[in-house]
Design a protein around this motif. Structure first.
Motif, PDB file in Angstrom:
ATOM      1  N   VAL A 194       0.826  -1.213   0.000  1.00  0.00           N
ATOM      2  CA  VAL A 194       0.000   0.000   0.000  1.00  0.00           C
ATOM      3  C   VAL A 194       0.858   1.259   0.000  1.00  0.00           C
ATOM      4  O   VAL A 194       0.383   2.340  -0.370  1.00  0.00           O
ATOM      5  CB  VAL A 194      -0.956   0.009   1.211  1.00  0.00           C
ATOM      6  CG1 VAL A 194      -1.928  -1.157   1.142  1.00  0.00           C
ATOM      7  CG2 VAL A 194      -0.178  -0.017   2.531  1.00  0.00           C
ATOM      8  N   ASP A 195       2.124   1.142   0.415  1.00  0.00           N
ATOM      9  CA  ASP A 195       2.999   2.308   0.441  1.00  0.00           C
ATOM     10  C   ASP A 195       3.316   2.823  -0.956  1.00  0.00           C
ATOM     11  O   ASP A 195       3.866   3.920  -1.101  1.00  0.00           O
ATOM     12  CB  ASP A 195       4.302   1.974   1.175  1.00  0.00           C
ATOM     13  CG  ASP A 195       4.991   0.738   0.631  1.00  0.00           C
ATOM     14  OD1 ASP A 195       4.308  -0.292   0.453  1.00  0.00           O
ATOM     15  OD2 ASP A 195       6.211   0.796   0.378  1.00  0.00           O
ATOM     16  N   HIS A 196       2.966   2.060  -1.976  1.00  0.00           N
ATOM     17  CA  HIS A 196       3.193   2.493  -3.357  1.00  0.00           C
ATOM     18  C   HIS A 196       1.984   3.205  -3.949  1.00  0.00           C
ATOM     19  O   HIS A 196       1.960   3.493  -5.148  1.00  0.00           O
ATOM     20  CB  HIS A 196       3.541   1.288  -4.236  1.00  0.00           C
ATOM     21  CG  HIS A 196       4.910   0.737  -4.001  1.00  0.00           C
ATOM     22  ND1 HIS A 196       6.049   1.295  -4.555  1.00  0.00           N
ATOM     23  CD2 HIS A 196       5.332  -0.318  -3.253  1.00  0.00           C
ATOM     24  CE1 HIS A 196       7.107   0.599  -4.177  1.00  0.00           C
ATOM     25  NE2 HIS A 196       6.702  -0.383  -3.381  1.00  0.00           N
ATOM     26  N   PHE A 197       0.962   3.505  -3.115  1.00  0.00           N
ATOM     27  CA  PHE A 197      -0.283   4.054  -3.652  1.00  0.00           C
ATOM     28  C   PHE A 197      -0.714   5.362  -3.009  1.00  0.00           C
ATOM     29  O   PHE A 197      -1.874   5.758  -3.113  1.00  0.00           O
ATOM     30  CB  PHE A 197      -1.391   3.003  -3.551  1.00  0.00           C
ATOM     31  CG  PHE A 197      -1.227   1.885  -4.542  1.00  0.00           C
ATOM     32  CD1 PHE A 197      -1.856   1.925  -5.765  1.00  0.00           C
ATOM     33  CD2 PHE A 197      -0.380   0.823  -4.262  1.00  0.00           C
ATOM     34  CE1 PHE A 197      -1.678   0.918  -6.691  1.00  0.00           C
ATOM     35  CE2 PHE A 197      -0.186  -0.200  -5.179  1.00  0.00           C
ATOM     36  CZ  PHE A 197      -0.836  -0.155  -6.404  1.00  0.00           C
ATOM     37  N   ALA A 199      -1.248   8.545  -0.078  1.00  0.00           N
ATOM     38  CA  ALA A 199      -2.077   8.684   1.115  1.00  0.00           C
ATOM     39  C   ALA A 199      -3.519   8.282   0.856  1.00  0.00           C
ATOM     40  O   ALA A 199      -4.219   7.811   1.762  1.00  0.00           O
ATOM     41  CB  ALA A 199      -2.013  10.128   1.613  1.00  0.00           C
ATOM     42  N   ASP A 200      -3.991   8.454  -0.396  1.00  0.00           N
ATOM     43  CA  ASP A 200      -5.373   8.100  -0.716  1.00  0.00           C
ATOM     44  C   ASP A 200      -5.521   6.632  -1.113  1.00  0.00           C
ATOM     45  O   ASP A 200      -6.625   6.141  -1.313  1.00  0.00           O
ATOM     46  CB  ASP A 200      -5.914   8.992  -1.828  1.00  0.00           C
ATOM     47  CG  ASP A 200      -5.079   8.919  -3.107  1.00  0.00           C
ATOM     48  OD1 ASP A 200      -4.159   8.067  -3.190  1.00  0.00           O
ATOM     49  OD2 ASP A 200      -5.344   9.711  -4.025  1.00  0.00           O
ATOM     50  N   CYS A 201      -4.413   5.936  -1.229  1.00  0.00           N
ATOM     51  CA  CYS A 201      -4.369   4.507  -1.587  1.00  0.00           C
ATOM     52  C   CYS A 201      -4.926   4.242  -2.989  1.00  0.00           C
ATOM     53  O   CYS A 201      -5.330   3.123  -3.304  1.00  0.00           O
ATOM     54  CB  CYS A 201      -5.133   3.664  -0.557  1.00  0.00           C
ATOM     55  SG  CYS A 201      -4.223   2.151  -0.079  1.00  0.00           S
ATOM     56  N   ARG A 202      -4.899   5.270  -3.847  1.00  0.00           N
ATOM     57  CA  ARG A 202      -5.342   5.070  -5.220  1.00  0.00           C
ATOM     58  C   ARG A 202      -4.476   5.838  -6.229  1.00  0.00           C
ATOM     59  O   ARG A 202      -4.899   6.098  -7.351  1.00  0.00           O
ATOM     60  CB  ARG A 202      -6.812   5.452  -5.383  1.00  0.00           C
ATOM     61  CG  ARG A 202      -7.155   6.874  -4.991  1.00  0.00           C
ATOM     62  CD  ARG A 202      -8.600   7.230  -5.312  1.00  0.00           C
ATOM     63  NE  ARG A 202      -8.935   8.540  -4.785  1.00  0.00           N
ATOM     64  CZ  ARG A 202      -9.544   8.753  -3.622  1.00  0.00           C
ATOM     65  NH1 ARG A 202      -9.888   7.735  -2.860  1.00  0.00           N
ATOM     66  NH2 ARG A 202      -9.809   9.977  -3.210  1.00  0.00           N
ATOM     67  N   THR A 203      -3.258   6.190  -5.793  1.00  0.00           N
ATOM     68  CA  THR A 203      -2.357   6.922  -6.669  1.00  0.00           C
ATOM     69  C   THR A 203      -1.072   6.119  -6.852  1.00  0.00           C
ATOM     70  O   THR A 203      -0.138   6.248  -6.050  1.00  0.00           O
ATOM     71  CB  THR A 203      -2.034   8.315  -6.099  1.00  0.00           C
ATOM     72  OG1 THR A 203      -3.248   9.015  -5.838  1.00  0.00           O
ATOM     73  CG2 THR A 203      -1.199   9.118  -7.090  1.00  0.00           C
ATOM     74  N   PRO A 204      -1.009   5.260  -7.873  1.00  0.00           N
ATOM     75  CA  PRO A 204       0.192   4.444  -8.093  1.00  0.00           C
ATOM     76  C   PRO A 204       1.428   5.318  -8.282  1.00  0.00           C
ATOM     77  O   PRO A 204       1.382   6.323  -8.993  1.00  0.00           O
ATOM     78  CB  PRO A 204      -0.139   3.678  -9.388  1.00  0.00           C
ATOM     79  CG  PRO A 204      -1.629   3.686  -9.457  1.00  0.00           C
ATOM     80  CD  PRO A 204      -2.055   5.000  -8.879  1.00  0.00           C
ATOM     81  N   ASP A 205       2.517   4.948  -7.623  1.00  0.00           N
ATOM     82  CA  ASP A 205       3.745   5.724  -7.757  1.00  0.00           C
ATOM     83  C   ASP A 205       4.521   5.305  -9.004  1.00  0.00           C
ATOM     84  O   ASP A 205       4.070   4.463  -9.794  1.00  0.00           O
ATOM     85  CB  ASP A 205       4.603   5.608  -6.495  1.00  0.00           C
ATOM     86  CG  ASP A 205       5.114   4.189  -6.238  1.00  0.00           C
ATOM     87  OD1 ASP A 205       4.928   3.295  -7.107  1.00  0.00           O
ATOM     88  OD2 ASP A 205       5.714   3.965  -5.166  1.00  0.00           O
ATOM     89  N   ALA A 206       5.685   5.910  -9.191  1.00  0.00           N
ATOM     90  CA  ALA A 206       6.486   5.647 -10.392  1.00  0.00           C
ATOM     91  C   ALA A 206       6.874   4.178 -10.507  1.00  0.00           C
ATOM     92  O   ALA A 206       6.941   3.631 -11.623  1.00  0.00           O
ATOM     93  CB  ALA A 206       7.740   6.527 -10.379  1.00  0.00           C
ATOM     94  N   TYR A 207       7.114   3.532  -9.389  1.00  0.00           N
ATOM     95  CA  TYR A 207       7.488   2.109  -9.419  1.00  0.00           C
ATOM     96  C   TYR A 207       6.370   1.270 -10.019  1.00  0.00           C
ATOM     97  O   TYR A 207       6.603   0.432 -10.903  1.00  0.00           O
ATOM     98  CB  TYR A 207       7.806   1.630  -8.002  1.00  0.00           C
ATOM     99  CG  TYR A 207       8.076   0.140  -7.922  1.00  0.00           C
ATOM    100  CD1 TYR A 207       9.324  -0.383  -8.259  1.00  0.00           C
ATOM    101  CD2 TYR A 207       7.077  -0.739  -7.513  1.00  0.00           C
ATOM    102  CE1 TYR A 207       9.567  -1.744  -8.204  1.00  0.00           C
ATOM    103  CE2 TYR A 207       7.311  -2.106  -7.450  1.00  0.00           C
ATOM    104  CZ  TYR A 207       8.563  -2.603  -7.797  1.00  0.00           C
ATOM    105  OH  TYR A 207       8.786  -3.961  -7.749  1.00  0.00           O
ATOM    106  N   VAL A 208       5.136   1.481  -9.554  1.00  0.00           N
ATOM    107  CA  VAL A 208       3.990   0.709 -10.063  1.00  0.00           C
ATOM    108  C   VAL A 208       3.708   1.073 -11.518  1.00  0.00           C
ATOM    109  O   VAL A 208       3.430   0.203 -12.352  1.00  0.00           O
ATOM    110  CB  VAL A 208       2.748   0.956  -9.193  1.00  0.00           C
ATOM    111  CG1 VAL A 208       1.526   0.272  -9.796  1.00  0.00           C
ATOM    112  CG2 VAL A 208       2.990   0.444  -7.775  1.00  0.00           C
ATOM    113  N   GLN A 209       3.784   2.353 -11.839  1.00  0.00           N
ATOM    114  CA  GLN A 209       3.561   2.772 -13.224  1.00  0.00           C
ATOM    115  C   GLN A 209       4.564   2.114 -14.158  1.00  0.00           C
ATOM    116  O   GLN A 209       4.219   1.709 -15.274  1.00  0.00           O
ATOM    117  CB  GLN A 209       3.675   4.293 -13.334  1.00  0.00           C
ATOM    118  CG  GLN A 209       2.548   5.040 -12.640  1.00  0.00           C
ATOM    119  CD  GLN A 209       2.737   6.528 -12.793  1.00  0.00           C
ATOM    120  OE1 GLN A 209       2.631   7.061 -13.898  1.00  0.00           O
ATOM    121  NE2 GLN A 209       3.037   7.199 -11.716  1.00  0.00           N
TER     122      GLN A 209
END
Length: 242
Positions: A194-197, A199-209
């Motif tokens: 969840v740390d990759h998403f 504070a709102d838990c719906r914003t994928p970071d650069a790693y996930v993208q």
């Protein structure tokens, strides 16, 4: 695609193709456009690293845009069976999103939007097939905000379009997955946490993208090289985005 600009990979092309993809901006703001262009460059670089040179165009394909495109021809009616005579010779790679990627899919208004999206995607893909274009739809990234997230709703709507006769192929699958047993999101084995998403838990970071971009590049490169090696298959040597 969502979120922050990605880091471009090193490129080096050995196979040449003309490919246009629809890359998703997080918004229509200047920052969103910048993010989309960064994603475009990353995808081009990822393809080049796999031996495919591609022209990738950044455009937004949300629910409203999709509906406007569909309604702009024959008042939204699908093509008739006798029109399906053209084998696909071009590729269209599309990363869709809903107009509202925050409201859960359990919300009545969001459910209406999802039904409309599935209907529009079916007609859109059928028309593309008639014009000789194969539609490759990027799977939405699962998010950890709720079991009934907008992302989950979008994924279900895309699957419903396939069931309803949309000639689409899903690409961009990743290991991202969550379960919601006691309410809190729990990542599946090998899934980013969840740390990759955000504070709102719906914003994928650069790693996930980047996981998505690399998966998309794998699918496109494999499909293109297969078509080149198989004379009877669609060449994919020319493609345009909508």
């Amino acid at each position: 695609m969502y979120g922050q600009p990605l880091v471009s990979a090193a490129s080096g092309a050995t196979v040449h193709a003309q490919l246009a993809a629809v890359a998703q901006a997080a918004s229509t703001s200047a920052a969103g456009a910048s993010d989309a262009q960064a994603t475009v460059q990353t995808l081009q670089d990822a393809l080049a690293a796999r031996g495919v040179t591609a022209n990738v165009t950044a455009q937004v394909m949300d629910g409203t845009t999709l509906h406007q495109i569909v309604m702009g021809v024959d008042n939204g009616l699908p093509p008739t069976p006798d029109q399906f005579k053209t084998d696909p010779s071009e590729w269209m790679v599309v990363n869709f999103q809903l107009d509202d990627m925050v409201t859960p899919a359990s919300d009545p208004a969001q459910q209406v939007a999802l039904r409309q999206f599935a209907q529009d995607l079916t007609v859109f893909a059928q028309r593309a097939a008639v014009s000789g274009k194969a539609v490759f739809a990027v799977r939405p990234v699962p998010t950890c905000d709720t079991q009934y997230s907008a992302s989950a709703g979008l994924s279900s709507a895309m699957t419903q379009a396939l069931v309803d006769g949309a000639p689409i192929r899903f690409i961009g699958e990743t290991s991202v997955s969550f379960s919601f047993g006691s309410g809190a999101a729990v990542p599946s084995t090998n899934s980013p946490g969840v740390d990759h998403f955000g504070a709102d838990c719906r914003t994928p970071d650069a790693y996930v993208q980047n996981l998505v971009v690399q998966s998309v590049a794998d699918s496109i490169a494999a499909g293109y090289k297969e078509s080149v090696a198989t004379p009877a298959a669609a060449s994919g040597a020319s493609a345009t985005g909508t």
